[in-house]
Design a protein around this motif. Structure first.
Motif, PDB file in Angstrom:
ATOM      1  N   ARG A   7      61.697  24.512  30.039  1.00  0.00           N
ATOM      2  CA  ARG A   7      61.929  25.916  30.367  1.00  0.00           C
ATOM      3  C   ARG A   7      61.639  26.817  29.174  1.00  0.00           C
ATOM      4  NH1 ARG A   7      66.808  27.448  31.205  1.00  0.00           N
ATOM      5  NH2 ARG A   7      67.929  25.580  30.577  1.00  0.00           N
ATOM      6  N   PHE A   8      61.731  26.242  27.976  1.00  0.00           N
ATOM      7  CA  PHE A   8      61.469  27.036  26.779  1.00  0.00           C
ATOM      8  C   PHE A   8      60.078  26.762  26.203  1.00  0.00           C
ATOM      9  CE2 PHE A   8      66.075  26.630  27.106  1.00  0.00           C
ATOM     10  CZ  PHE A   8      66.451  27.959  27.048  1.00  0.00           C
ATOM     11  N   SER A   9      59.275  25.982  26.917  1.00  0.00           N
ATOM     12  CA  SER A   9      57.898  25.710  26.506  1.00  0.00           C
ATOM     13  C   SER A   9      56.980  25.944  27.703  1.00  0.00           C
ATOM     14  CB  SER A   9      57.758  24.270  25.999  1.00  0.00           C
ATOM     15  OG  SER A   9      58.631  24.030  24.935  1.00  0.00           O
ATOM     16  N   PRO A  10      56.958  27.173  28.232  1.00  0.00           N
ATOM     17  CA  PRO A  10      56.185  27.440  29.440  1.00  0.00           C
ATOM     18  C   PRO A  10      54.691  27.328  29.185  1.00  0.00           C
ATOM     19  CG  PRO A  10      57.029  29.478  28.500  1.00  0.00           C
ATOM     20  CD  PRO A  10      57.636  28.368  27.718  1.00  0.00           C
ATOM     21  N   THR A  11      53.960  27.123  30.249  1.00  0.00           N
ATOM     22  CA  THR A  11      52.507  27.043  30.172  1.00  0.00           C
ATOM     23  C   THR A  11      51.918  28.456  30.161  1.00  0.00           C
ATOM     24  OG1 THR A  11      52.384  26.914  32.574  1.00  0.00           O
ATOM     25  CG2 THR A  11      52.480  24.828  31.354  1.00  0.00           C
ATOM     26  N   ILE A  12      50.605  28.526  29.981  1.00  0.00           N
ATOM     27  CA  ILE A  12      49.885  29.802  30.041  1.00  0.00           C
ATOM     28  C   ILE A  12      49.388  30.015  31.465  1.00  0.00           C
ATOM     29  CG2 ILE A  12      47.922  31.103  29.166  1.00  0.00           C
ATOM     30  CD1 ILE A  12      50.196  30.673  27.148  1.00  0.00           C
ATOM     31  N   TRP A  13      49.587  31.228  31.969  1.00  0.00           N
ATOM     32  CA  TRP A  13      49.195  31.552  33.342  1.00  0.00           C
ATOM     33  C   TRP A  13      47.690  31.380  33.528  1.00  0.00           C
ATOM     34  CZ3 TRP A  13      46.044  35.694  35.056  1.00  0.00           C
ATOM     35  CH2 TRP A  13      45.987  35.856  36.452  1.00  0.00           C
ATOM     36  N   LYS A  14      47.328  30.779  34.655  1.00  0.00           N
ATOM     37  CA  LYS A  14      45.934  30.673  35.090  1.00  0.00           C
ATOM     38  C   LYS A  14      45.811  31.388  36.424  1.00  0.00           C
ATOM     39  CE  LYS A  14      44.789  26.339  32.714  1.00  0.00           C
ATOM     40  NZ  LYS A  14      45.971  26.404  31.820  1.00  0.00           N
ATOM     41  N   LYS A  18      49.054  32.960  42.060  1.00  0.00           N
ATOM     42  CA  LYS A  18      49.208  34.361  42.405  1.00  0.00           C
ATOM     43  C   LYS A  18      50.243  35.024  41.494  1.00  0.00           C
ATOM     44  CE  LYS A  18      47.846  34.473  47.278  1.00  0.00           C
ATOM     45  NZ  LYS A  18      48.280  34.868  48.651  1.00  0.00           N
ATOM     46  N   LEU A  19      50.156  36.328  41.400  1.00  0.00           N
ATOM     47  CA  LEU A  19      51.129  37.105  40.649  1.00  0.00           C
ATOM     48  C   LEU A  19      52.168  37.678  41.598  1.00  0.00           C
ATOM     49  CD1 LEU A  19      48.808  39.141  38.246  1.00  0.00           C
ATOM     50  CD2 LEU A  19      50.019  37.004  37.771  1.00  0.00           C
ATOM     51  N   GLU A  20      53.408  37.737  41.136  1.00  0.00           N
ATOM     52  CA  GLU A  20      54.482  38.342  41.921  1.00  0.00           C
ATOM     53  C   GLU A  20      54.855  39.688  41.326  1.00  0.00           C
ATOM     54  OE1 GLU A  20      59.238  37.749  42.814  1.00  0.00           O
ATOM     55  OE2 GLU A  20      58.031  35.963  42.331  1.00  0.00           O
ATOM     56  N   CYS A  21      54.809  40.720  42.147  1.00  0.00           N
ATOM     57  CA  CYS A  21      55.192  42.059  41.695  1.00  0.00           C
ATOM     58  C   CYS A  21      56.698  42.097  41.428  1.00  0.00           C
ATOM     59  CB  CYS A  21      54.802  43.089  42.748  1.00  0.00           C
ATOM     60  SG  CYS A  21      55.240  44.792  42.315  1.00  0.00           S
ATOM     61  N   VAL A  22      57.089  42.615  40.263  1.00  0.00           N
ATOM     62  CA  VAL A  22      58.517  42.718  39.935  1.00  0.00           C
ATOM     63  C   VAL A  22      58.979  44.165  39.809  1.00  0.00           C
ATOM     64  CG1 VAL A  22      58.633  40.459  38.859  1.00  0.00           C
ATOM     65  CG2 VAL A  22      58.040  42.442  37.454  1.00  0.00           C
ATOM     66  N   SER A  23      58.062  45.102  39.613  1.00  0.00           N
ATOM     67  CA  SER A  23      58.469  46.509  39.565  1.00  0.00           C
ATOM     68  C   SER A  23      57.275  47.414  39.803  1.00  0.00           C
ATOM     69  CB  SER A  23      59.121  46.859  38.222  1.00  0.00           C
ATOM     70  OG  SER A  23      58.168  46.890  37.183  1.00  0.00           O
ATOM     71  N   ALA A  32      50.866  54.889  39.164  1.00  0.00           N
ATOM     72  CA  ALA A  32      52.031  54.036  38.977  1.00  0.00           C
ATOM     73  C   ALA A  32      51.660  52.826  38.134  1.00  0.00           C
ATOM     74  CB  ALA A  32      52.604  53.583  40.326  1.00  0.00           C
ATOM     75  N   SER A  33      52.678  52.273  37.465  1.00  0.00           N
ATOM     76  CA  SER A  33      52.519  51.015  36.733  1.00  0.00           C
ATOM     77  C   SER A  33      53.107  49.890  37.582  1.00  0.00           C
ATOM     78  CB  SER A  33      53.242  51.074  35.385  1.00  0.00           C
ATOM     79  OG  SER A  33      52.558  51.925  34.483  1.00  0.00           O
ATOM     80  N   PHE A  34      52.313  48.845  37.774  1.00  0.00           N
ATOM     81  CA  PHE A  34      52.709  47.690  38.568  1.00  0.00           C
ATOM     82  C   PHE A  34      52.884  46.505  37.614  1.00  0.00           C
ATOM     83  CE2 PHE A  34      50.211  50.518  41.175  1.00  0.00           C
ATOM     84  CZ  PHE A  34      50.906  50.574  42.379  1.00  0.00           C
ATOM     85  N   THR A  35      54.088  45.984  37.529  1.00  0.00           N
ATOM     86  CA  THR A  35      54.373  44.866  36.638  1.00  0.00           C
ATOM     87  C   THR A  35      54.519  43.582  37.452  1.00  0.00           C
ATOM     88  OG1 THR A  35      55.449  46.301  35.026  1.00  0.00           O
ATOM     89  CG2 THR A  35      55.965  43.950  34.906  1.00  0.00           C
ATOM     90  N   PHE A  36      53.921  42.507  36.931  1.00  0.00           N
ATOM     91  CA  PHE A  36      53.903  41.227  37.630  1.00  0.00           C
ATOM     92  C   PHE A  36      54.435  40.131  36.713  1.00  0.00           C
ATOM     93  CE2 PHE A  36      50.366  43.851  39.076  1.00  0.00           C
ATOM     94  CZ  PHE A  36      50.491  43.809  40.452  1.00  0.00           C
ATOM     95  N   ARG A  37      54.901  39.060  37.320  1.00  0.00           N
ATOM     96  CA  ARG A  37      55.243  37.841  36.605  1.00  0.00           C
ATOM     97  C   ARG A  37      54.565  36.677  37.297  1.00  0.00           C
ATOM     98  NH1 ARG A  37      59.064  34.123  38.373  1.00  0.00           N
ATOM     99  NH2 ARG A  37      59.924  34.553  40.451  1.00  0.00           N
ATOM    100  N   ALA A  38      54.490  35.568  36.606  1.00  0.00           N
ATOM    101  CA  ALA A  38      54.014  34.329  37.207  1.00  0.00           C
ATOM    102  C   ALA A  38      55.212  33.624  37.828  1.00  0.00           C
ATOM    103  CB  ALA A  38      53.359  33.442  36.160  1.00  0.00           C
TER     104      ALA A  38
END
Length: 361
Positions: A7-14, A18-23, A32-38
């Motif tokens: 959990r503290f050694s995450p991989t790099i997004w490829k 898909k990306l999930e919108c968080v805000s 607008a600014s659209f922020t995403f997470r993996a």
């Protein structure tokens, strides 16, 4: 224990994920600014100034989707999320859909990051960021990255907008500038908001403003982003002031460049003092043979003709004359309207003849 360490050694997004919108944060009208997470928790690795390509639902379009590129406005120094900031134009399809429909929790396909417009490899100590409208987004990414990394900032940050209320990231930039010396903000607007006085720069960005905003512009690495006519005006202003084009970088937010071979050829007109030009003053029947670096006003005076003039650097408009044929290179500072230019008028004080030119004097 291994799961805990993972959990503290995450991989790099490829971009297979898909990306999930968080805000979704409104920034300005239709922006607008659209922020995403993996969803996997992967981190984002990219260079400040690069862009993402989003696959956006578009009912009625072939395949039901459109692909649109957006510059990343967040910084790689904050890798747990990634943000794009988008402004919908009148004919927008993808951006309009996002503003109307994209909500936290929804997922979207993305490709990238990519692009060559970045200062990640630059060795410059002093920067000049010049942008218009949503062309501010790569500048925000680069500025935030340098701000996060610490050290001594030396950035003159110029953004041009229609009105003060349409300056994207204004409050965030002002907050950054209030906490670290070396971030010098300059905003230029075409007109003030109703009932809200504006005491900053107003009008079209020009050479005079550049000299006031960044007197040491010749020492700075310039990054420019905005509509092509805006970037052309910036290049003309810099060229006219003797700026080294090797220290200039640009990207149109309408057509970000992914490969070196796709870089546009900036085939700007640059008057050459070794190239001869000829001006026929048709009303007087007098011809002047001059260098391209001579102005029409100087050429007229050299053959005894008087064109009324005032400021002599393209502000007052006193020296406006009609060009009946030929080409001139004109870098003015607001002293002539676009309608007059379309009608064939030039300002003699800041117009350089290219080849053979006829002027009604």
């Amino acid at each position: 224990m291994l799961d805990s360490l993972d959990r503290f050694s995450p991989t790099i997004w490829k971009d297979s994920e898909k990306l999930e919108c968080v805000s979704v944060v409104p920034e300005a009208p239709n922006t607008a600014s659209f922020t995403f997470r993996a969803p996997s928790g992967a981190l984002f690795a990219y260079q400040p100034g690069q862009f993402l390509t989003l696959e956006i639902p578009a009912p009625g379009e072939p395949g039901g989707v459109v692909h649109r590129t957006y510059t990343i406005s967040s910084s790689p120094s904050r890798p747990r999320s990634i943000t794009i900031t988008a402004k919908a134009q009148a004919d927008s399809i993808g951006t309009r859909w996002m503003l109307d429909n994209l909500k936290p929790g929804m997922q979207i396909k993305a490709i990238g990051a990519a692009g060559l417009f970045t200062n990640a490899e630059s060795k410059a100590r002093k920067y000049l960021f010049i942008s218009a409208g949503s062309g501010i987004t790569p500048m925000m990414s680069m500025t935030t990255c340098m701000w996060d990394e610490g050290g001594d900032l030396d950035i003159v940050f110029i953004n041009c907008a229609k009105r003060p209320s349409e300056i994207i990231f204004r409050q965030r930039l002002e907050q950054m500038a209030s906490r670290a010396p070396g971030l010098d903000l300059k905003f230029v607007v075409e007109e003030p908001d109703l009932y809200r006085p504006w005491t900053g720069y107003q009008g079209q960005f020009n050479q005079l403003m550049l000299g006031l905003m960044a007197p040491d512009y010749l020492e700075r690495e310039v990054y420019c982003c905005g509509p092509e006519p805006f970037m052309q005006a910036v290049r003309d202003a810099l060229t006219g002031l003797g700026f080294d084009p090797d220290n200039y970088h640009q990207e149109s937010f309408g057509a970000p460049v992914e490969e070196e071979a796709d870089q546009p050829d900036l085939d700007d007109v640059v008057p050459d003092d070794e190239s001869a030009a000829e001006i026929l003053f048709t009303t007087s029947g007098v011809t002047a043979k001059v260098a391209e670096t001579d102005t029409v006003l100087a050429a007229a005076r050299s053959v005894g003709l008087n064109i009324p003039s005032g400021c002599t650097f393209g502000v007052c408009g006193t020296c406006k004359v009609k060009k009946s044929s030929g080409e001139v290179h004109m870098v003015h500072n607001g002293g002539i309207s676009e309608d007059d230019i379309e009608a064939g008028y030039i300002l003699a004080c800041c117009s350089n003849p290219i080849g053979s030119v006829e002027v009604e004097v």
